[in-house]
Design an enzyme around this catalytic site. Sequence first.
Site, PDB file in Angstrom:
ATOM      1  CG  ASN A   7      -1.802   1.160   1.350  1.00 39.75           C
ATOM      2  OD1 ASN A   7      -1.747   2.073   0.521  1.00 39.75           O
ATOM      3  ND2 ASN A   7      -2.645   1.172   2.365  1.00 39.75           N
ATOM      4  NE  ARG A  90      -5.849   2.269  -0.308  1.00 36.85           N
ATOM      5  CZ  ARG A  90      -5.782   3.404   0.332  1.00 36.85           C
ATOM      6  NH1 ARG A  90      -4.610   3.834   0.766  1.00 36.85           N
ATOM      7  NH2 ARG A  90      -6.851   4.110   0.546  1.00 36.85           N
ATOM      8  CG  HIS A 179     -12.717   4.115   3.796  1.00 37.28           C
ATOM      9  ND1 HIS A 179     -13.337   5.106   4.517  1.00 37.28           N
ATOM     10  CD2 HIS A 179     -11.393   4.258   4.028  1.00 37.28           C
ATOM     11  CE1 HIS A 179     -12.428   5.828   5.157  1.00 37.28           C
ATOM     12  NE2 HIS A 179     -11.234   5.338   4.864  1.00 37.28           N
ATOM     13  NE  ARG A 240      -9.243  12.925   3.949  1.00 38.81           N
ATOM     14  CZ  ARG A 240      -9.340  11.611   3.846  1.00 38.81           C
ATOM     15  NH1 ARG A 240     -10.460  11.051   3.430  1.00 38.81           N
ATOM     16  NH2 ARG A 240      -8.332  10.848   4.152  1.00 38.81           N
ATOM     17  N   GLY A 330     -10.277   2.968  13.347  1.00 31.01           N
ATOM     18  CA  GLY A 330      -9.656   3.302  14.631  1.00 31.01           C
ATOM     19  C   GLY A 330     -10.645   3.792  15.672  1.00 31.01           C
ATOM     20  N   GLY A 332     -14.175   3.652  15.332  1.00 30.59           N
ATOM     21  CA  GLY A 332     -15.294   2.709  15.409  1.00 30.59           C
ATOM     22  C   GLY A 332     -14.969   1.477  16.241  1.00 30.59           C
ATOM     23  CD  GLU A 333     -11.190  -1.885  14.097  1.00 28.68           C
ATOM     24  OE1 GLU A 333     -10.174  -2.252  14.711  1.00 28.68           O
ATOM     25  OE2 GLU A 333     -11.231  -1.811  12.856  1.00 28.68           O
ATOM     26  CD  GLU A 383      -8.763  -0.495   4.648  1.00 28.26           C
ATOM     27  OE1 GLU A 383      -8.242  -0.147   5.726  1.00 28.26           O
ATOM     28  OE2 GLU A 383      -9.060   0.304   3.749  1.00 28.26           O
TER      29      GLU A 383
HETATM   30  P1  AMP Z   1      -7.463   4.939  11.685  1.00 27.56           P
HETATM   31  O1  AMP Z   1      -7.313   6.009  10.638  1.00 27.56           O
HETATM   32  O2  AMP Z   1      -8.533   3.927  11.335  1.00 27.56           O
HETATM   33  O3  AMP Z   1      -6.166   4.316  12.091  1.00 27.56           O
HETATM   34  O4  AMP Z   1      -8.030   5.670  12.994  1.00 27.56           O
HETATM   35  C1  AMP Z   1      -7.304   6.655  13.643  1.00 27.56           C
HETATM   36  C2  AMP Z   1      -8.212   7.371  14.646  1.00 27.56           C
HETATM   37  O5  AMP Z   1      -8.693   6.419  15.617  1.00 27.56           O
HETATM   38  C3  AMP Z   1      -7.503   8.470  15.416  1.00 27.56           C
HETATM   39  O6  AMP Z   1      -8.305   9.643  15.425  1.00 27.56           O
HETATM   40  C4  AMP Z   1      -7.423   7.904  16.821  1.00 27.56           C
HETATM   41  O7  AMP Z   1      -7.476   8.886  17.779  1.00 27.56           O
HETATM   42  C5  AMP Z   1      -8.655   7.053  16.878  1.00 27.56           C
HETATM   43  N1  AMP Z   1      -8.540   6.103  17.992  1.00 27.56           N
HETATM   44  C6  AMP Z   1      -7.701   5.062  18.106  1.00 27.56           C
HETATM   45  N2  AMP Z   1      -7.857   4.476  19.336  1.00 27.56           N
HETATM   46  C7  AMP Z   1      -8.799   5.191  19.993  1.00 27.56           C
HETATM   47  C8  AMP Z   1      -9.395   5.107  21.298  1.00 27.56           C
HETATM   48  N3  AMP Z   1      -9.050   4.172  22.157  1.00 27.56           N
HETATM   49  N4  AMP Z   1     -10.352   6.015  21.619  1.00 27.56           N
HETATM   50  C9  AMP Z   1     -10.700   6.977  20.745  1.00 27.56           C
HETATM   51  N5  AMP Z   1     -10.181   7.101  19.510  1.00 27.56           N
HETATM   52  C10 AMP Z   1      -9.238   6.228  19.128  1.00 27.56           C
END
Ligand code: AMP
Length: 397
Positions: A7, A90, A179, A240, A330, A332-333, A383
């Site tokens: 990627n 990707r 996505h 964004r 990040g 959502g999980e 992904e």
């Molecule tokens: P991603 O782009 O999918 O890697 O997501 C990154 C985002 O997930 C960032 O804004 C992080 O602050 C958020 N994130 C990761 N862990 C947590 C957490 N435990 N609580 C809140 N936000 C999180």
Amino acid sequence: MKILVINCGSSSLKYQLFNMDNEEVMVKGLVERIGIDGSRLIQEKGDDKYTVEEDMKDHTEAVGHVFDALVDSENGVIKSLSEIDAVGHRFVHGGEKITKSSLIDEEVREAIEEYTKFAPLHNPANLMGLEACEKLLAGVPNVAVFDTAFHQTMPEKTFLYGIDYKYYEEDAIRKYGFHGTSHNFITNKTAEILGKDVKDLNIISCHLGNGSSITAVKNGKSYDTSMGLTPLEGLIMGTRSGDIDPAAITYIMQHKIISANDMENILNKESGVLGVSGVSSDFRDLEAAAKEGNKRAQYALDMFITRTKRYIAGYMAEIGSADAIVFTGGIGENSIDMRKEIMDGFQQFGIEIDEEKNKVRGGAHIVSKDDSKVKIMVVATNEELMIARDTKSIVEA
Ligand code: AMP
């Protein structure tokens, strides 16, 4: 079968080598600062980290270092590059020409080049990774997996914009969505968890991370999605803007004398929750700042929550009935609070989160109350695995 997934970003490259006999990640890594002083490669094998700090002036050199790290006698995982059976790449934008993952041929290459107009930072970087592999791994098949492909099933009523139809006909201006690899993974994984045929599955897939998008999946296919011609539309994101009255943009450009390029940069890199809060694009920082009483951080979080609710509710009405609302990415999980806040208000439709079950991060869980009319789920996305699976099935065929 061993499959390397690559990627490429404009100055970075992420990779994972999969043993597809058991879908195990043998090793993964990241090259940063390609073409910038201080280039480095960090490879992770279980808990072991291997770092190479050397100048890498372009993606060919970076891919060369990745190959060296993979076969390194102490830190590598394979003896020879001939063990790699295929490479999955990707790609961001395949426009209307690419509707599924594809073995790279002239037609695919032309589509990538044509749609570079809508992904000027991403498609050329992705191509550089491909060209480096073609050069250094001659004879090994390369497969392209596109972020836009999953969304090519959207009907006209959801992908057209409310502007003169000629802009669609002449310039291909429409919603493409992004996505897609993640939403596709989530769709298949949710069907598996719920024991349903994917063709009968209706979900709202919420990929919430630094970039965020929501997809309405009807009968296993993308029916509508929040990102648009580019990944700028839809939810408010890390940097964004997401949805905004187009007249606000032309007003700012005219009154602050800002060029189209600069405005695009402002909307992509200086807006979103970073722009509103003035604190950070990272949701952990925002949650911490809001707890300490920072009002703008709280506004940014509240705006994110409000818009996410709006898309979920709208998409549920669009698809008629949903089996599940699924959170990934990040935020959502991992953000227990965000999931709770986003789902607050859906009780009136008989949809209710279970606060105890919601205390999870990652994995795959149902977090709604047993009698909730629509399940609420947390499903970790993957992904890279989706790219490896598509690459395997294409190469085998
Ligand atoms: P991603 O782009 O999918 O890697 O997501 C990154 C985002 O997930 C960032 O804004 C992080 O602050 C958020 N994130 C990761 N862990 C947590 C957490 N435990 N609580 C809140 N936000 C999180």
